[in-house]
Scaffold this active site. Structure first.
Site, PDB file in Angstrom:
ATOM      1  N   PRO A  87      36.765 -25.607  21.122  1.00 20.42           N
ATOM      2  CG  PRO A  87      35.274 -25.678  19.688  1.00 20.42           C
ATOM      3  CD  PRO A  87      35.883 -26.465  20.566  1.00 20.42           C
ATOM      4  CD  GLU A 114      26.874 -33.364  16.441  1.00 22.10           C
ATOM      5  OE1 GLU A 114      25.832 -33.210  16.829  1.00 22.10           O
ATOM      6  OE2 GLU A 114      27.334 -34.361  16.180  1.00 22.10           O
ATOM      7  NE  ARG A 151      58.560 -22.612  14.041  1.00 23.23           N
ATOM      8  CZ  ARG A 151      58.894 -21.516  14.431  1.00 23.23           C
ATOM      9  NH1 ARG A 151      58.666 -20.992  15.763  1.00 23.23           N
ATOM     10  NH2 ARG A 151      59.773 -20.665  13.817  1.00 23.23           N
ATOM     11  CG  ASP A 166      59.619 -17.466  15.102  1.00 27.03           C
ATOM     12  OD1 ASP A 166      59.949 -17.558  13.877  1.00 27.03           O
ATOM     13  OD2 ASP A 166      59.470 -18.559  15.731  1.00 27.03           O
TER      14      ASP A 166
HETATM   15  N1  ADE Z   1      38.110 -28.572  18.269  1.00 25.53           N
HETATM   16  C1  ADE Z   1      37.078 -28.113  17.242  1.00 25.53           C
HETATM   17  N2  ADE Z   1      37.434 -26.907  17.170  1.00 25.53           N
HETATM   18  C2  ADE Z   1      38.506 -26.440  17.727  1.00 25.53           C
HETATM   19  C3  ADE Z   1      39.037 -25.286  18.193  1.00 25.53           C
HETATM   20  N3  ADE Z   1      38.864 -24.173  17.186  1.00 25.53           N
HETATM   21  N4  ADE Z   1      40.443 -25.242  18.826  1.00 25.53           N
HETATM   22  C4  ADE Z   1      40.712 -26.382  19.349  1.00 25.53           C
HETATM   23  N5  ADE Z   1      39.930 -27.540  19.309  1.00 25.53           N
HETATM   24  C5  ADE Z   1      38.938 -27.380  18.574  1.00 25.53           C
END
Ligand code: ADE
Length: 232
Positions: A87, A114, A151, A166
């Site tokens: 994230p 985590e 793709r 697209d």
């Molecule tokens: N792993 C956990 N959350 C994620 C996200 N939002 N993007 C990529 N990998 C992740």
């Protein structure tokens, strides 16, 4: 293109990449997708790949050794583009998918804890997030990346046109589509689409793409205008 996925849950990846367009791209060798359980690279007799965080705190942390061992085993000369999913990565987008699709080989690591040892980052070329939310692990993110990249590979879609038109390809959302019947519960197909006038249809579609983008994604619309030098 070759794609290797390092995961602790191969069962989350394998069935998805075996179906539909991804499955066909594999069968026709447009994409060679290999899924690896990197637990096999753990030196621990219980095959653990995580450990307690230095400094204390909740949760376990993915260890650096099994990840680096897996990378070295797969790609000793560092030829592949190494993609870390988290994230905290750069936001994923269609243009990022296009850039990834230009590589002959990518290796994707799915984190599933985590956190992971910070030093893992040193062994990757790019860190990608698929959105501002937290998943239980990188597997779903890896599938999003793989699907959107495969793709785009030549021959992966039946109709080459469909990737070219697209949403996002020119930074706009796609125009609306219709098929039979002409009227459904009073909802009519726009006359222009039945006119047979290809130039009018093309210009209607362009207008609709612009209108739709302006209404739904003002951020994309502004960026589009900027690229175009403020006209439109
Ligand atoms: N792993 C956990 N959350 C994620 C996200 N939002 N993007 C990529 N990998 C992740």
């Amino acid at each position: 293109m070759r794609i290797d996925v390092l995961t602790l849950f191969p069962g989350m990846i394998e069935p998805v990449v075996s179906e539909s367009i991804l499955g066909r791209a594999r069968e026709t060798e447009i994409a060679e997708i290999q899924v690896h359980d990197f637990r096999q690279y753990s030196e621990d007799k219980h095959r653990r790949v995580d450990d307690y965080p230095y400094g204390g705190g909740a949760g376990m942390v993915l260890r650096v050794e099994p990840v680096v061992k897996a990378l070295r085993n797969l790609d000793a000369d560092n030829s592949a583009l190494r993609v870390l999913l988290s994230p905290q990565g750069i936001p994923y987008s269609q243009s990022r998918a296009r850039t990834l699709a230009k590589n002959d080989w990518i290796i994707i690591l799915c984190g599933h804890y985590e956190g992971f040892d910070e030093r893992i980052r040193d062994y990757f070329d790019v860190e990608i997030s698929i959105g501002d939310y937290v998943l239980t692990g990188g597997e779903l993110a890896a599938l999003v990346v793989i699907d959107s990249v495969v793709r785009l590979l030549p021959g992966a879609l039946n109709n080459e046109q469909s990737a070219a038109e697209d949403s996002f390809t020119d930074g706009l959302l796609e125009y609306p589509h219709y098929t039979r019947p002409r009227v459904f519960e009073g909802r009519k197909v726009p006359d222009v689409l039945l006119s047979g006038d290809h130039a009018r249809i093309a210009s209607w579609r362009r207008e609709q793409a612009l209108k739709r983008t302006k209404e739904r994604r003002p951020d994309l619309y502004e960026a589009y205008l900027k690229r175009r030098g403020g006209s439109d």
